[in-house]
Motif scaffolding. Sequence first.
Motif, PDB file in Angstrom:
ATOM      1  N   ALA A 126      29.567   3.009   9.182  1.00 53.07           N
ATOM      2  CA  ALA A 126      29.574   4.591   9.413  1.00 53.07           C
ATOM      3  C   ALA A 126      29.757   5.203  10.225  1.00 53.07           C
ATOM      4  CB  ALA A 126      27.975   4.835   8.738  1.00 53.07           C
ATOM      5  N   SER A 127      29.649   4.795  11.540  1.00 54.94           N
ATOM      6  CA  SER A 127      30.001   5.255  12.721  1.00 54.94           C
ATOM      7  C   SER A 127      31.283   5.640  12.874  1.00 54.94           C
ATOM      8  CB  SER A 127      29.472   4.679  13.836  1.00 54.94           C
ATOM      9  OG  SER A 127      29.980   3.338  14.042  1.00 54.94           O
ATOM     10  N   SER A 128      32.352   4.708  12.456  1.00 55.58           N
ATOM     11  CA  SER A 128      33.634   4.884  12.449  1.00 55.58           C
ATOM     12  C   SER A 128      34.173   5.620  11.383  1.00 55.58           C
ATOM     13  CB  SER A 128      34.530   3.407  12.124  1.00 55.58           C
ATOM     14  OG  SER A 128      34.208   2.567  13.159  1.00 55.58           O
ATOM     15  N   LEU A 129      33.723   5.804  10.606  1.00 46.77           N
ATOM     16  CA  LEU A 129      33.912   7.133   9.474  1.00 46.77           C
ATOM     17  C   LEU A 129      33.598   8.256   9.817  1.00 46.77           C
ATOM     18  CD1 LEU A 129      32.813   4.994   6.117  1.00 46.77           C
ATOM     19  CD2 LEU A 129      35.397   5.445   6.986  1.00 46.77           C
ATOM     20  N   ARG A 130      32.289   8.399  10.522  1.00 46.04           N
ATOM     21  CA  ARG A 130      32.043   9.676  10.901  1.00 46.04           C
ATOM     22  C   ARG A 130      33.139  10.092  12.048  1.00 46.04           C
ATOM     23  NH1 ARG A 130      27.441   8.069  13.329  1.00 46.04           N
ATOM     24  NH2 ARG A 130      26.144   8.545  11.219  1.00 46.04           N
ATOM     25  N   ASN A 131      33.591   9.143  12.994  1.00 49.74           N
ATOM     26  CA  ASN A 131      34.416   9.640  14.057  1.00 49.74           C
ATOM     27  C   ASN A 131      35.575  10.072  13.309  1.00 49.74           C
ATOM     28  OD1 ASN A 131      35.254   9.566  16.704  1.00 49.74           O
ATOM     29  ND2 ASN A 131      35.991   7.657  16.484  1.00 49.74           N
ATOM     30  N   ARG A 132      35.982   9.539  12.390  1.00 51.56           N
ATOM     31  CA  ARG A 132      37.339   9.699  11.506  1.00 51.56           C
ATOM     32  C   ARG A 132      37.293  11.171  10.963  1.00 51.56           C
ATOM     33  NH1 ARG A 132      38.262   3.798   8.752  1.00 51.56           N
ATOM     34  NH2 ARG A 132      38.360   2.616  10.828  1.00 51.56           N
ATOM     35  N   ILE A 133      36.062  11.409  10.509  1.00 50.21           N
ATOM     36  CA  ILE A 133      35.950  12.964   9.784  1.00 50.21           C
ATOM     37  C   ILE A 133      35.843  13.946  11.117  1.00 50.21           C
ATOM     38  CG2 ILE A 133      34.391  14.174   8.439  1.00 50.21           C
ATOM     39  CD1 ILE A 133      33.526  11.914   7.008  1.00 50.21           C
ATOM     40  N   GLU A 134      35.332  13.706  12.327  1.00 48.58           N
ATOM     41  CA  GLU A 134      35.052  14.495  13.216  1.00 48.58           C
ATOM     42  C   GLU A 134      36.084  14.548  13.901  1.00 48.58           C
ATOM     43  OE1 GLU A 134      30.193  14.044  14.256  1.00 48.58           O
ATOM     44  OE2 GLU A 134      31.566  13.040  15.646  1.00 48.58           O
ATOM     45  N   GLN A 135      36.814  13.539  14.258  1.00 55.10           N
ATOM     46  CA  GLN A 135      38.112  13.733  15.156  1.00 55.10           C
ATOM     47  C   GLN A 135      39.612  13.923  14.619  1.00 55.10           C
ATOM     48  OE1 GLN A 135      38.745  10.954  18.259  1.00 55.10           O
ATOM     49  NE2 GLN A 135      36.486  10.540  18.413  1.00 55.10           N
ATOM     50  N   TYR A 136      39.640  13.585  13.383  1.00 52.81           N
ATOM     51  CA  TYR A 136      40.761  13.973  12.554  1.00 52.81           C
ATOM     52  C   TYR A 136      40.667  14.159  11.120  1.00 52.81           C
ATOM     53  CZ  TYR A 136      45.870  13.439  11.908  1.00 52.81           C
ATOM     54  OH  TYR A 136      47.266  13.552  11.644  1.00 52.81           O
ATOM     55  N   PRO A 137      40.071  15.257  10.788  1.00 52.37           N
ATOM     56  CA  PRO A 137      39.810  15.577   9.332  1.00 52.37           C
ATOM     57  C   PRO A 137      41.062  15.832   8.580  1.00 52.37           C
ATOM     58  CG  PRO A 137      39.263  17.413  10.948  1.00 52.37           C
ATOM     59  CD  PRO A 137      39.687  16.318  11.569  1.00 52.37           C
ATOM     60  N   ASP A 138      42.330  16.137   9.411  1.00 50.58           N
ATOM     61  CA  ASP A 138      43.786  16.178   8.533  1.00 50.58           C
ATOM     62  C   ASP A 138      44.087  14.819   8.121  1.00 50.58           C
ATOM     63  OD1 ASP A 138      44.469  18.821   8.481  1.00 50.58           O
ATOM     64  OD2 ASP A 138      45.854  18.439  10.443  1.00 50.58           O
ATOM     65  N   GLY A 139      43.351  13.845   8.592  1.00 48.14           N
ATOM     66  CA  GLY A 139      44.069  12.355   7.918  1.00 48.14           C
ATOM     67  C   GLY A 139      42.904  11.706   7.293  1.00 48.14           C
ATOM     68  N   PHE A 140      41.807  12.586   6.578  1.00 53.06           N
ATOM     69  CA  PHE A 140      40.884  11.901   5.943  1.00 53.06           C
ATOM     70  C   PHE A 140      40.710  12.911   4.791  1.00 53.06           C
ATOM     71  CE2 PHE A 140      37.082   9.440   6.828  1.00 53.06           C
ATOM     72  CZ  PHE A 140      36.513   9.196   5.396  1.00 53.06           C
ATOM     73  N   LEU A 141      41.242  12.120   3.512  1.00 55.09           N
ATOM     74  CA  LEU A 141      40.810  12.814   2.170  1.00 55.09           C
ATOM     75  C   LEU A 141      40.071  12.215   1.385  1.00 55.09           C
ATOM     76  CD1 LEU A 141      44.661  13.416   1.221  1.00 55.09           C
ATOM     77  CD2 LEU A 141      43.205  15.063   2.485  1.00 55.09           C
ATOM     78  N   VAL A 142      39.376  12.888   0.356  1.00 51.96           N
ATOM     79  CA  VAL A 142      38.274  12.349  -0.744  1.00 51.96           C
ATOM     80  C   VAL A 142      38.804  12.780  -2.083  1.00 51.96           C
ATOM     81  CG1 VAL A 142      36.363  12.243   0.859  1.00 51.96           C
ATOM     82  CG2 VAL A 142      36.681  14.234  -0.467  1.00 51.96           C
ATOM     83  N   ALA A 143      38.763  11.762  -3.002  1.00 48.58           N
ATOM     84  CA  ALA A 143      38.848  12.379  -4.463  1.00 48.58           C
ATOM     85  C   ALA A 143      37.214  12.284  -4.874  1.00 48.58           C
ATOM     86  CB  ALA A 143      39.391  11.104  -5.067  1.00 48.58           C
ATOM     87  N   GLU A 144      37.370  13.668  -5.465  1.00 39.24           N
ATOM     88  CA  GLU A 144      35.939  14.084  -6.037  1.00 39.24           C
ATOM     89  C   GLU A 144      36.179  14.099  -7.291  1.00 39.24           C
ATOM     90  OE1 GLU A 144      32.701  16.908  -3.967  1.00 39.24           O
ATOM     91  OE2 GLU A 144      34.357  18.020  -5.023  1.00 39.24           O
ATOM     92  N   CYS A 145      35.042  13.605  -8.419  1.00 36.59           N
ATOM     93  CA  CYS A 145      35.105  13.879  -9.680  1.00 36.59           C
ATOM     94  C   CYS A 145      33.553  14.449 -10.202  1.00 36.59           C
ATOM     95  CB  CYS A 145      35.223  12.507 -10.543  1.00 36.59           C
ATOM     96  SG  CYS A 145      35.336  12.684 -12.094  1.00 36.59           S
ATOM     97  N   GLU A 146      33.437  15.498 -10.499  1.00 36.07           N
ATOM     98  CA  GLU A 146      32.135  16.092 -11.107  1.00 36.07           C
ATOM     99  C   GLU A 146      31.249  16.065  -9.870  1.00 36.07           C
ATOM    100  OE1 GLU A 146      30.920  14.137 -14.564  1.00 36.07           O
ATOM    101  OE2 GLU A 146      32.629  15.030 -15.829  1.00 36.07           O
ATOM    102  N   GLY A 147      31.663  16.664  -8.736  1.00 40.26           N
ATOM    103  CA  GLY A 147      30.719  16.715  -7.602  1.00 40.26           C
ATOM    104  C   GLY A 147      30.471  15.409  -6.992  1.00 40.26           C
ATOM    105  N   ARG A 148      30.853  14.280  -7.265  1.00 35.40           N
ATOM    106  CA  ARG A 148      30.613  12.901  -6.784  1.00 35.40           C
ATOM    107  C   ARG A 148      32.113  12.415  -6.095  1.00 35.40           C
ATOM    108  NH1 ARG A 148      28.916   7.466  -9.649  1.00 35.40           N
ATOM    109  NH2 ARG A 148      29.159   6.092  -8.010  1.00 35.40           N
TER     110      ARG A 148
END
Length: 166
Positions: A34-56
């Motif tokens: 989780a700490s690695s993912l947090r770091n990736r979201i904080e430091q490089y949001p341009d490189g982190f995409l999510v797929a969302e379906c019905e709010g999930r």
Amino acid sequence: MLKALTIRHADMDDLTACHTIEANCFPPSEAAWASSLRNRIEQYPDGFLVAECEGRVVGQVNSGSTNKDDITDEEFKQLIGHDPEGRNLVIFSLSVHPDFQRRGIAGKLLANFIGHARDLGKAAIKLLCKEPLVPYYARFGFADDGLSSSSHGGAVWHAMTLELED
């Protein structure tokens, strides 16, 4: 049938969902903390995409950026040596929650990510994958560069590259 799918940049509210997906898709020795993912979201949001379906949040693709061509450095997964202006994007994880797999979500995430990389002016996208996934990535234009020297999680990995420059 898949309802409306939205692909967007990740934010900190997505961290728990992204970690759950990661933990469900990879063995513990390979899954990002989780700490690695947090770091990736904080430091490089341009490189982190999510797929969302019905709010999930049901899928993710996350990366770092570098000028290096050798992507086997384990520290890079912690974004040590990350350069937002680097010519290469390095995919750390493309994963979809098991409840939503086999619906084309990973392909939509990857296609969106490739378009985003072109918009950012990147020269290439690089990744490491296991042998069974080589044909999957090849369908998107990735070339198999052969076996990697990475031993992440004790597994054998193939290096793959998608050249984005004409």
